[in-house]
Design a protein around this motif. Structure first.
Motif, PDB file in Angstrom:
ATOM      1  N   LEU A 357      -9.451 -42.983 -75.715  1.00 49.83           N
ATOM      2  CA  LEU A 357      -8.355 -43.569 -74.931  1.00 49.83           C
ATOM      3  C   LEU A 357      -7.639 -42.502 -74.115  1.00 49.83           C
ATOM      4  O   LEU A 357      -7.290 -42.706 -72.959  1.00 49.83           O
ATOM      5  CB  LEU A 357      -7.355 -44.291 -75.842  1.00 49.83           C
ATOM      6  N   ARG A 358      -7.439 -41.335 -74.752  1.00 50.92           N
ATOM      7  CA  ARG A 358      -6.780 -40.238 -74.013  1.00 50.92           C
ATOM      8  C   ARG A 358      -7.627 -39.800 -72.816  1.00 50.92           C
ATOM      9  O   ARG A 358      -7.127 -39.617 -71.721  1.00 50.92           O
ATOM     10  CB  ARG A 358      -6.554 -39.041 -74.942  1.00 50.92           C
ATOM     11  N   GLN A 359      -8.943 -39.663 -73.070  1.00 45.35           N
ATOM     12  CA  GLN A 359      -9.835 -39.233 -71.976  1.00 45.35           C
ATOM     13  C   GLN A 359      -9.875 -40.280 -70.862  1.00 45.35           C
ATOM     14  O   GLN A 359      -9.926 -39.945 -69.684  1.00 45.35           O
ATOM     15  CB  GLN A 359     -11.252 -39.009 -72.498  1.00 45.35           C
ATOM     16  N   ALA A 360      -9.862 -41.549 -71.280  1.00 46.11           N
ATOM     17  CA  ALA A 360      -9.900 -42.633 -70.285  1.00 46.11           C
ATOM     18  C   ALA A 360      -8.679 -42.545 -69.381  1.00 46.11           C
ATOM     19  O   ALA A 360      -8.782 -42.631 -68.150  1.00 46.11           O
ATOM     20  CB  ALA A 360      -9.943 -43.991 -70.988  1.00 46.11           C
ATOM     21  N   GLU A 361      -7.540 -42.317 -70.001  1.00 45.50           N
ATOM     22  CA  GLU A 361      -6.304 -42.243 -69.230  1.00 45.50           C
ATOM     23  C   GLU A 361      -6.371 -41.069 -68.240  1.00 45.50           C
ATOM     24  O   GLU A 361      -6.042 -41.198 -67.066  1.00 45.50           O
ATOM     25  CB  GLU A 361      -5.131 -42.063 -70.181  1.00 45.50           C
ATOM     26  N   ARG A 362      -6.817 -39.934 -68.759  1.00 45.62           N
ATOM     27  CA  ARG A 362      -6.902 -38.744 -67.907  1.00 45.62           C
ATOM     28  C   ARG A 362      -7.887 -38.935 -66.742  1.00 45.62           C
ATOM     29  O   ARG A 362      -7.716 -38.371 -65.670  1.00 45.62           O
ATOM     30  CB  ARG A 362      -7.325 -37.530 -68.746  1.00 45.62           C
ATOM     31  N   SER A 363      -8.907 -39.739 -66.979  1.00 48.10           N
ATOM     32  CA  SER A 363      -9.930 -39.924 -65.944  1.00 48.10           C
ATOM     33  C   SER A 363      -9.388 -40.688 -64.738  1.00 48.10           C
ATOM     34  O   SER A 363      -9.976 -40.628 -63.667  1.00 48.10           O
ATOM     35  CB  SER A 363     -11.116 -40.704 -66.510  1.00 48.10           C
ATOM     36  N   ALA A 364      -8.297 -41.400 -64.926  1.00 47.01           N
ATOM     37  CA  ALA A 364      -7.682 -42.164 -63.839  1.00 47.01           C
ATOM     38  C   ALA A 364      -8.634 -43.189 -63.219  1.00 47.01           C
ATOM     39  O   ALA A 364      -8.466 -43.582 -62.073  1.00 47.01           O
ATOM     40  CB  ALA A 364      -7.118 -41.243 -62.755  1.00 47.01           C
ATOM     41  N   SER A 365      -9.656 -43.614 -63.974  1.00 48.22           N
ATOM     42  CA  SER A 365     -10.578 -44.615 -63.432  1.00 48.22           C
ATOM     43  C   SER A 365      -9.914 -45.987 -63.411  1.00 48.22           C
ATOM     44  O   SER A 365      -8.926 -46.223 -64.095  1.00 48.22           O
ATOM     45  CB  SER A 365     -11.862 -44.650 -64.259  1.00 48.22           C
TER      46      SER A 365
END
Ligand code: ATP
Ligand code: MG
Length: 413
Positions: A357-365
């Motif tokens: 979830l953290r990585q998803a948020e950072r990815s800004a996709s």
């Protein structure tokens, strides 16, 4: 010398794309020439008494003891290549180059030791029509970057009229030599015109009162300049005549021009160029008139960021996270399948739910979906919008339908 990362290069790529599209409309083709040349080439082309050749070149002996130089500008190499390959006899090539240039200058804002230029050269055209068209092209290139700058033009006349003017200028400068900076004093007799282009305050003051080259043009250069002005008026390209504009390189004849802005501090020239009718012959080619210019990419993009804000990174369509080892292969497969159809997808994992979830948020996709064994064994996956609450639930195999339902384009479907 700068390091550029994706958040920096995005504006370069967008701008380079605009440039290529515009250049195609003028039938200007790309040349790619080496970034090293024999030192001799630059000394001959740019002039021995210029700042570039005297102080700024990265020059080194290669393993054979030949003196090589990292190119400080693009025109010399392009002309060298055209002469070498016989590309000039009876032809009128129009070419452009893009790439790094090297000058050992004092680093400051807008002035780097490795910087980048887009340069355009029109060869074999003598008429002021070429000057007008190439200026129109330069205006269009700047417009494509949505920057505003002011066009300044001047004429430097022919070598003969310049030589006559040189004596007139020397007669004015000699009695004032004490007040000039050390550089200008030392090059006064060899290249007095450079005083007019010097950035030192006292030199500028003295330059203001100097007789103007502009008032000592030969009749043919005067006619050429008037014709250019008439054509710029017809093309509705506003300009100011700046008689102090001399440019730092020796090879210019007649027309010189710059696009300048006050917004970038003292490094205000974004694009600069001029006619260099003598250069081709000087480098051993057939007598060929020519005109060209170069845009400084760093300054152009700095001005663009200032006037329009930073160009944002493109947003990926989908973040896909694997929650366990078993999901990795089907997840990679689905990602490839989506990319085949033009969707941009980034994959992550295998790792835990929270980390994903953290990585998803950072990815800004735009969307995210997570996959684990339970979803693979018949459970439903949740495809959700990152910054909103639109979502879709369904089987993993139907993910493309889910994306389409939420409005993701499949450009290559
Ligand atoms: P300046 O008067 O600013 O030193 P110049 O006359 O040396 O410029 P040109 O050789 O005509 O510049 O190069 C064309 C353009 O390339 C300049 O207008 C500028 O935008 C850019 N440029 C030149 N030198 C540098 C540098 N050291 N760093 C970044 N950009 C540069
Ligand atoms: Mg310079």
């Amino acid at each position: 010398m700068n390091d550029l990362f994706p958040e920096d290069t995005v504006s370069w790529q967008v701008q380079e794309q605009h440039f290529r599209e515009i250049l195609a409309r003028y039938d200007v083709g790309e040349v790619r020439v080496p970034i090293v040349e024999h030192t001799e080439l630059f000394a001959r082309a740019i002039g021995d008494v210029t700042d570039i050749v005297q102080k700024e070149m990265y020059t080194f002996p290669d393993r054979n003891g030949e003196s090589l130089t990292l190119r400080p500008e693009g025109t010399a190499g392009v002309v060298r290549a055209l002469v070498e390959h016989g590309g000039l006899r009876g032809k009128t090539p129009r070419v452009y180059y893009m790439g790094p240039m090297f000058r050992h200058e004092r680093p400051q804002k807008g002035r780097y030791r490795q910087f980048h230029q887009l340069g355009v050269e029109y060869l074999g055209m003598e008429s002021a029509a070429a000057d007008a068209e190439i200026i129109a092209l330069s205006a269009r290139l700047l417009k494509s970057a949505s920057v505003s700058a002011e066009l300044q033009i001047n004429s430097l006349g022919t070598p003969a009229s310049r030589a006559r003017y040189r004596e007139i200028l020397l007669a004015y400068l000699r009695p004032l030599a004490e007040g000039l900076c050390a550089d200008c004093q030392s090059r006064l007799e060899r290249n007095p015109l450079r005083v007019l282009d010097c950035k030192v305050e006292n030199c500028q003051k003295i330059a203001v009162g100097a007789p103007r080259l502009f008032d000592h043009l030969d009749p043919e250069s005067e006619r050429h300049f008037l014709q250019l002005r008439r054509l710029l008026d017809v093309l509705e390209i506003p300009y100011t005549v700046n008689p102090a504009l001399v440019r730092g390189l020796d090879y210019y004849h007649r027309t010189v021009f710059e696009w300048v802005t006050a917004a970038l501090g003292s490094q205000g020239t974004v694009l600069a160029g001029g006619r260099y009718d003598g250069l081709v012959a000087q480098l051993g080619g057939p007598d060929t008139p020519a005109i060209g210019f170069a845009v400084g990419m760093e300054r152009l993009l700095a001005l663009q960021a200032l006037q329009n804000g930073q160009v944002p990174l493109p947003v990926p369509d989908l973040f896909m996270g694997a929650m366990d080892e078993e999901s990795v292969a089907p997840l990679l497969q689905m990602a490839e399948n989506l990319r085949n159809r033009g969707v941009s997808a980034i994959t992550a994992g295998p790792t835990g739910f929270r980390a994903l979830l953290r990585q998803a948020e950072r990815s800004a996709s735009r969307y995210q979906v997570l996959l684990g064994v339970s979803q693979l064994q018949g459970g439903t996956v949740l495809l959700k919008e990152q910054l909103g609450d639109r979502h879709w639930e369904g089987s993993w195999q139907d993910l493309p339908f889910g994306l389409a339902a939420l409005g993701v384009d499949f450009p290559d479907a």
